[in-house]
Design a protein around this motif. Structure first.
Motif, mmCIF file in Angstrom:
data_model
loop_
_atom_site.group_PDB
_atom_site.id
_atom_site.type_symbol
_atom_site.label_atom_id
_atom_site.label_comp_id
_atom_site.label_asym_id
_atom_site.label_seq_id
_atom_site.Cartn_x
_atom_site.Cartn_y
_atom_site.Cartn_z
ATOM 1 N N SER A 339 30.604 7.148 -20.216
ATOM 2 C CA SER A 339 30.108 6.006 -20.779
ATOM 3 C C SER A 339 29.997 6.129 -22.327
ATOM 4 O O SER A 339 29.644 5.232 -23.154
ATOM 5 C CB SER A 339 28.463 5.792 -20.374
ATOM 6 O OG SER A 339 27.657 6.804 -20.415
ATOM 7 N N LYS A 340 30.487 7.399 -22.848
ATOM 8 C CA LYS A 340 30.399 7.450 -24.613
ATOM 9 C C LYS A 340 31.909 7.291 -24.750
ATOM 10 O O LYS A 340 32.062 7.266 -26.130
ATOM 11 C CB LYS A 340 30.083 8.991 -24.724
ATOM 12 C CG LYS A 340 28.528 9.402 -24.549
ATOM 13 C CD LYS A 340 28.270 10.488 -25.005
ATOM 14 C CE LYS A 340 26.971 11.099 -24.563
ATOM 15 N NZ LYS A 340 26.791 12.546 -24.590
ATOM 16 N N GLU A 341 32.534 7.206 -23.885
ATOM 17 C CA GLU A 341 34.159 6.761 -24.235
ATOM 18 C C GLU A 341 34.266 5.379 -24.792
ATOM 19 O O GLU A 341 33.539 4.455 -24.651
ATOM 20 C CB GLU A 341 35.030 6.851 -22.991
ATOM 21 C CG GLU A 341 35.406 8.178 -22.475
ATOM 22 C CD GLU A 341 35.877 9.108 -23.443
ATOM 23 O OE1 GLU A 341 37.178 9.241 -23.370
ATOM 24 O OE2 GLU A 341 35.179 9.995 -24.116
ATOM 25 N N LYS A 370 22.153 1.743 -19.126
ATOM 26 C CA LYS A 370 21.046 1.110 -18.568
ATOM 27 C C LYS A 370 21.296 -0.218 -17.651
ATOM 28 O O LYS A 370 20.635 -0.503 -16.768
ATOM 29 C CB LYS A 370 20.105 0.800 -19.671
ATOM 30 C CG LYS A 370 19.499 2.003 -20.417
ATOM 31 C CD LYS A 370 18.309 1.705 -21.150
ATOM 32 C CE LYS A 370 17.767 2.741 -22.112
ATOM 33 N NZ LYS A 370 18.574 2.873 -23.260
ATOM 34 N N THR A 371 22.547 -0.751 -18.176
ATOM 35 C CA THR A 371 22.902 -2.054 -17.560
ATOM 36 C C THR A 371 24.392 -2.009 -17.137
ATOM 37 O O THR A 371 25.210 -1.468 -17.961
ATOM 38 C CB THR A 371 22.586 -3.193 -18.276
ATOM 39 O OG1 THR A 371 23.114 -3.082 -19.709
ATOM 40 C CG2 THR A 371 20.777 -3.292 -18.494
ATOM 41 N N ARG A 372 24.759 -3.132 -16.464
ATOM 42 C CA ARG A 372 26.309 -3.007 -16.314
ATOM 43 C C ARG A 372 26.688 -3.558 -17.709
ATOM 44 O O ARG A 372 27.812 -3.317 -18.001
ATOM 45 C CB ARG A 372 26.615 -3.904 -15.077
ATOM 46 C CG ARG A 372 27.627 -3.726 -14.369
ATOM 47 C CD ARG A 372 27.665 -4.441 -13.170
ATOM 48 N NE ARG A 372 29.423 -4.627 -12.721
ATOM 49 C CZ ARG A 372 30.019 -3.565 -11.997
ATOM 50 N NH1 ARG A 372 29.295 -2.527 -11.689
ATOM 51 N NH2 ARG A 372 31.095 -3.524 -11.940
ATOM 52 N N GLU A 373 26.087 -4.634 -18.233
ATOM 53 C CA GLU A 373 26.363 -5.090 -19.490
ATOM 54 C C GLU A 373 26.799 -4.002 -20.734
ATOM 55 O O GLU A 373 27.783 -4.076 -21.387
ATOM 56 C CB GLU A 373 25.536 -6.105 -20.171
ATOM 57 C CG GLU A 373 25.296 -7.465 -19.432
ATOM 58 C CD GLU A 373 25.082 -7.552 -18.005
ATOM 59 O OE1 GLU A 373 24.030 -6.621 -17.710
ATOM 60 O OE2 GLU A 373 25.603 -7.901 -16.928
ATOM 61 N N ARG A 378 31.505 -0.883 -23.424
ATOM 62 C CA ARG A 378 32.418 0.265 -23.733
ATOM 63 C C ARG A 378 33.972 -0.074 -23.802
ATOM 64 O O ARG A 378 34.781 0.883 -23.960
ATOM 65 C CB ARG A 378 32.034 1.370 -22.937
ATOM 66 C CG ARG A 378 30.843 1.819 -22.705
ATOM 67 C CD ARG A 378 30.111 2.170 -24.158
ATOM 68 N NE ARG A 378 30.778 3.048 -25.043
ATOM 69 C CZ ARG A 378 30.979 2.859 -26.361
ATOM 70 N NH1 ARG A 378 30.345 1.856 -26.942
ATOM 71 N NH2 ARG A 378 31.683 3.677 -27.057
ATOM 72 N N ILE A 379 34.467 -1.143 -23.114
ATOM 73 C CA ILE A 379 35.861 -1.529 -22.704
ATOM 74 C C ILE A 379 36.197 -2.607 -23.509
ATOM 75 O O ILE A 379 35.456 -3.784 -23.396
ATOM 76 C CB ILE A 379 35.963 -1.483 -21.058
ATOM 77 C CG1 ILE A 379 35.783 -0.215 -20.589
ATOM 78 C CG2 ILE A 379 37.413 -2.045 -20.875
ATOM 79 C CD1 ILE A 379 35.798 -0.421 -19.000
ATOM 80 N N ARG A 416 35.575 -12.862 -14.375
ATOM 81 C CA ARG A 416 35.698 -11.476 -14.486
ATOM 82 C C ARG A 416 36.394 -11.006 -15.590
ATOM 83 O O ARG A 416 35.982 -9.981 -16.198
ATOM 84 C CB ARG A 416 36.844 -11.100 -13.049
ATOM 85 C CG ARG A 416 36.231 -10.824 -11.983
ATOM 86 C CD ARG A 416 37.502 -10.447 -10.974
ATOM 87 N NE ARG A 416 37.113 -10.943 -9.597
ATOM 88 C CZ ARG A 416 37.227 -11.946 -9.181
ATOM 89 N NH1 ARG A 416 38.448 -12.648 -9.920
ATOM 90 N NH2 ARG A 416 36.853 -12.410 -8.216
ATOM 91 N N GLN A 417 37.194 -11.765 -16.218
ATOM 92 C CA GLN A 417 37.897 -11.478 -17.560
ATOM 93 C C GLN A 417 36.619 -11.555 -18.696
ATOM 94 O O GLN A 417 36.630 -10.960 -19.446
ATOM 95 C CB GLN A 417 39.040 -12.367 -17.845
ATOM 96 C CG GLN A 417 40.140 -11.900 -16.706
ATOM 97 C CD GLN A 417 41.176 -13.149 -16.863
ATOM 98 O OE1 GLN A 417 40.778 -14.374 -16.774
ATOM 99 N NE2 GLN A 417 42.534 -12.662 -16.539
ATOM 100 N N HIS A 418 35.952 -12.691 -18.402
ATOM 101 C CA HIS A 418 35.041 -13.062 -19.473
ATOM 102 C C HIS A 418 33.882 -12.032 -19.734
ATOM 103 O O HIS A 418 33.276 -11.827 -20.734
ATOM 104 C CB HIS A 418 34.252 -14.351 -19.033
ATOM 105 C CG HIS A 418 33.956 -15.193 -20.459
ATOM 106 N ND1 HIS A 418 32.474 -15.106 -20.633
ATOM 107 C CD2 HIS A 418 34.649 -15.905 -20.705
ATOM 108 C CE1 HIS A 418 32.568 -15.967 -21.929
ATOM 109 N NE2 HIS A 418 33.805 -16.555 -22.053
ATOM 110 N N ALA A 419 33.720 -11.351 -18.624
ATOM 111 C CA ALA A 419 32.625 -10.187 -18.774
ATOM 112 C C ALA A 419 32.994 -9.226 -19.911
ATOM 113 O O ALA A 419 32.021 -8.458 -20.591
ATOM 114 C CB ALA A 419 32.530 -9.575 -17.420
ATOM 115 N N TYR A 420 34.359 -9.150 -20.507
ATOM 116 C CA TYR A 420 34.868 -8.188 -21.318
ATOM 117 C C TYR A 420 35.037 -8.864 -22.835
ATOM 118 O O TYR A 420 35.044 -8.181 -23.831
ATOM 119 C CB TYR A 420 36.143 -7.621 -20.874
ATOM 120 C CG TYR A 420 36.270 -6.907 -19.548
ATOM 121 C CD1 TYR A 420 35.787 -5.305 -19.747
ATOM 122 C CD2 TYR A 420 36.473 -7.454 -18.477
ATOM 123 C CE1 TYR A 420 35.705 -4.866 -18.692
ATOM 124 C CE2 TYR A 420 36.381 -6.587 -17.253
ATOM 125 C CZ TYR A 420 36.065 -5.301 -17.127
ATOM 126 O OH TYR A 420 36.055 -4.692 -16.203
#
Ligand SMILES: O=C([O-])CC(=O)C(=O)O
Ligand SMILES: [Mg+2]
Length: 628
Positions: A339-341, A370-373, A378-379, A416-420
């Motif tokens: 998760s640090k990447e 802490k959360t999925r968000e 990170r991506i 799905r895409q919007h989450a990024y």
């Protein structure tokens, strides 16, 4: 370690009625009185670990059946028994001599495509020999029957067509599919790979020519995953094609109309799923090379109803995650540092979104976000237009507003895409601009477009990373986002490199070697299929993919990791599949989706190993009277 029951084996062994009199048929050799439903016609002797194959056919029907034929290797007694005396040259040759001959002939083929045609012909006349050859030369031959050559073979499929393999269900078969499935000659099917040919590798819509992909995948299911050749079924759903070149080609073998879409399309697939599962309720279905968003929609619809998964979404995700986890170790960090990447993924189709979801699942499972968000943050994801960013910042007073041309997306981003989407970065920013700003540690390519990883972007990335992780994952090699040579050159030899299709290691100016890895789902799906088949899992669960990734990520030795080698080589795919298969089996039992019976005392890894097919000739027995 979980242990599996005797039942897992013994449940599958049933006493054969004494009337069969195998001893008599085989002379004084004591073969079995046991039935092994791995193949409905095979009988095995647990004491001698021998199998005989009892069948109704004889004569040329045996000689010309690729699942039964031994070519010149039938011994005299067998020739007599099977009424093929005189139908083959007199000398009985063991498999080692046959291998010598086919390898010589193969080596004499001048192009990869002619090797492909040669191997397909061998597959069509003697499957045992085909798999023996494949397993002995897996590294070399995987590049022919699988990516990259299978890509060219798919494009040329209608020209090189010789003989049919698998099943086609087309738009003219609507209403007929539940009857058609009975045209397949085998009652037991463990794995089906199905495509609609809409996104074949990175090559786009190839319609019914897509059949070469399920055939190649299933060859690896057998060679690496140990699934039995008679228990695999390649399928094309021919719902038309939008590939005009194919439609105009008089030799094209698929339906000559544009693709079905919408309700027509989904009801077609539904009829097929219903037909297949009515004949083979337990079979594993692998959806392959379906375009976005159909790939996701079908997966969402069926994943909780039948035993299925999508290879491009889920097993590509598994192996890519394995690659990133192994790269962390190779960079002297802990896998828990995922998760640090800072990850850039170029490509927002089924593979791109699937890969990123797998990484996010892992970050969440590790409990370091802490959360999925937070994991999503990170991506950074780019599609063909550029970064999934914030369009409202577009015309702000940025330094260089004309450095790219904003184009409205032809289809809006889905959830799905919007989450990024990154709210604080301009929409459609180029890769080069983004690399400068976010300084990624990992760069993933799932675009199907050669050259997307430009010199500028990779040089910029390598300014900030000692060991930049560069994964151009699109297939075949001609569509990779960059080549191995480019990646090593532009990073002064420091890249950790993995690609979807094989690239040769690169000789660096300092005399060292830039090690390449193949990060292809062929590392994950064969073991998944083996584990699911052995445990008779009723569902394919998300943790199976996470555990597959973890298993593969831990296979390279510290010395290999130091050199930038992330996985065992392709020649060790059987070993990888056995490890993955064992872990998937364990997960199936842990999660309660296994339907095989468990008992204490037996080692699951041994059960899995013993279940895996080995290409050896078994004695054949003709018995017209036995009712299978
Ligand atoms: O077939 C391969 O090599 C990997 C794969 O699933 C794809 O690229 O669609
Ligand atoms: Mg695929």
């Amino acid at each position: 370690m979980l242990s599996a029951s005797k039942h897992l084996i013994s449940k599958t062994i049933v006493q054969v009625p004494p009337s069969l009199h195998l001893n008599r048929v085989l002379g004084n050799r004591l073969y079995s009185s046991y039935y092994n439903p791995n193949s409905q016609h095979e009988f095995s002797d647990p004491r001698q670990d021998k199998t005989v194959h009892v069948m109704h056919s004889r004569g040329v029907n045996v000689l010309h059946d690729p699942l039964l034929s031994k070519g010149t290797a039938f011994d005299l007694a067998e020739r007599e028994r099977l009424s093929i005396r005189g139908l083959v040259p007199p000398r009985c040759q063991a498999m080692d001599k046959q291998l010598l001959r086919v390898k010589r002939n193969l080596d004499a083929c001048e192009t990869p495509l002619s090797k492909f045609v040669f191997l397909a012909a061998l597959h069509d006349r003697n499957e045992t020999l085909y798999y023996k050859l494949l397993m002995e030369h897996l590294e070399e031959l995987a590049g022919i029957i699988y990516t990259p050559t299978v890509g060219l073979a798919s494009q040329m499929s209608h020209s090189i067509y010789r003989r049919s393999r698998g099943m086609y269900f087309s738009s003219q078969d609507r209403g007929q599919m539940s009857a058609m499935v009975y045209n397949w000659p085998h009652d037991k099917v463990d794995v089906i790979v199905v495509t609609d040919g809409s996104r074949v590798l990175g090559l786009g819509d190839l319609g019914a020519n897509g059949m070469q992909i399920p055939i190649g995948k299933l060859s690896l299911y057998v060679a690496a995953g140990g699934i039995r050749p008679r228990a695999v079924l390649p399928v094309v759903l021919d719902v038309g094609t939008n590939n005009q070149e194919l439609l105009n080609d008089p030799l094209y073998l698929g339906m000559s109309h544009p693709r079905l879409e919408g309700d027509d399309y989904y009801s077609f697939v539904d009829e097929w799923v219903t037909a297949i599962t009515s004949r083979w309720p337990d079979t594993l279905i692998q959806f392959e090379d379906f375009k976005y968003p159909h790939a996701y929609n079908l997966l969402s619809k069926y994943r909780n109803r039948i035993t299925c998964f999508n290879d491009d979404i889920q097993s590509t995700s598994s192996i890519t995650l394995a690659g990133i986890l192994a790269s962390l170790k190779s960079r002297g960090r802990s896998q828990e540092d995922l998760s640090k990447e800072t990850i850039i993924c170029v490509g927002a189709g089924s593979a791109g979104v699937g890969v990123c979801e797998g990484i996010i699942d892992c970050m969440v499972a590790q409990g370091r976000v802490k959360t999925r968000e937070e994991a999503y943050s990170r991506i950074y994801m780019l599609d063909q237009y550029g970064l999934l960013g914030n369009p409202t910042t577009l015309d702000d007073d940025d330094e260089n507003p004309c450095s790219y041309q904003y184009k409205p997306r032809s289809t809006p981003l889905d959830d799905r895409q919007h989450a990024y989407v990154k709210k604080d970065l301009r929409d459609q920013m180029t890769l080069e601009q983004l690399v400068k700003i976010v300084k990624p540690t990992v760069l993933l390519g799932l675009t199907g477009i050669r050259g997307v990883f430009s010199e500028e972007s990779i040089r910029e990335m390598s300014k900030h990373q000692e060991k930049p992780v560069i994964f151009p994952l699109s297939n075949p090699d001609t569509h990779a986002e960059c080549t191995a040579e480019e990646a090593f050159k532009w990073t002064d030899g420091r890249a950790i490199f993995a690609s979807g299709s094989p690239f040769k290691d690169v000789l660096l100016p300092n005399g060292k070697t830039g090690k390449t890895n193949q990060c292809n789902n062929s590392y994950s799906f064969p073991g998944l299929g083996l584990g699911i088949t052995v445990s008779r899992a009723s569902r394919v669960t998300q943790s199976m993919f996470l555990e597959t990734a973890r298993t593969i990520a831990n296979m390279a030795t510290p010395e290999q990791l130091k050199e930038g080698i992330l996985f065992p080589g392709v020649s060790q795919l059987r070993e990888v599949a056995l490890n993955v298969g064992t872990r998937v089996c364990e997960v199936a039992f842990e999660e309660g989706v296994a339907t095989a019976v468990l008992e204490k005392g037996e080692i699951l890894s041994e059960v899995v190993r013993n279940s895996a097919y080995q290409p050896e000739y078994v004695p054949l027995v003709y018995h017209p009277g036995y009712n299978f």
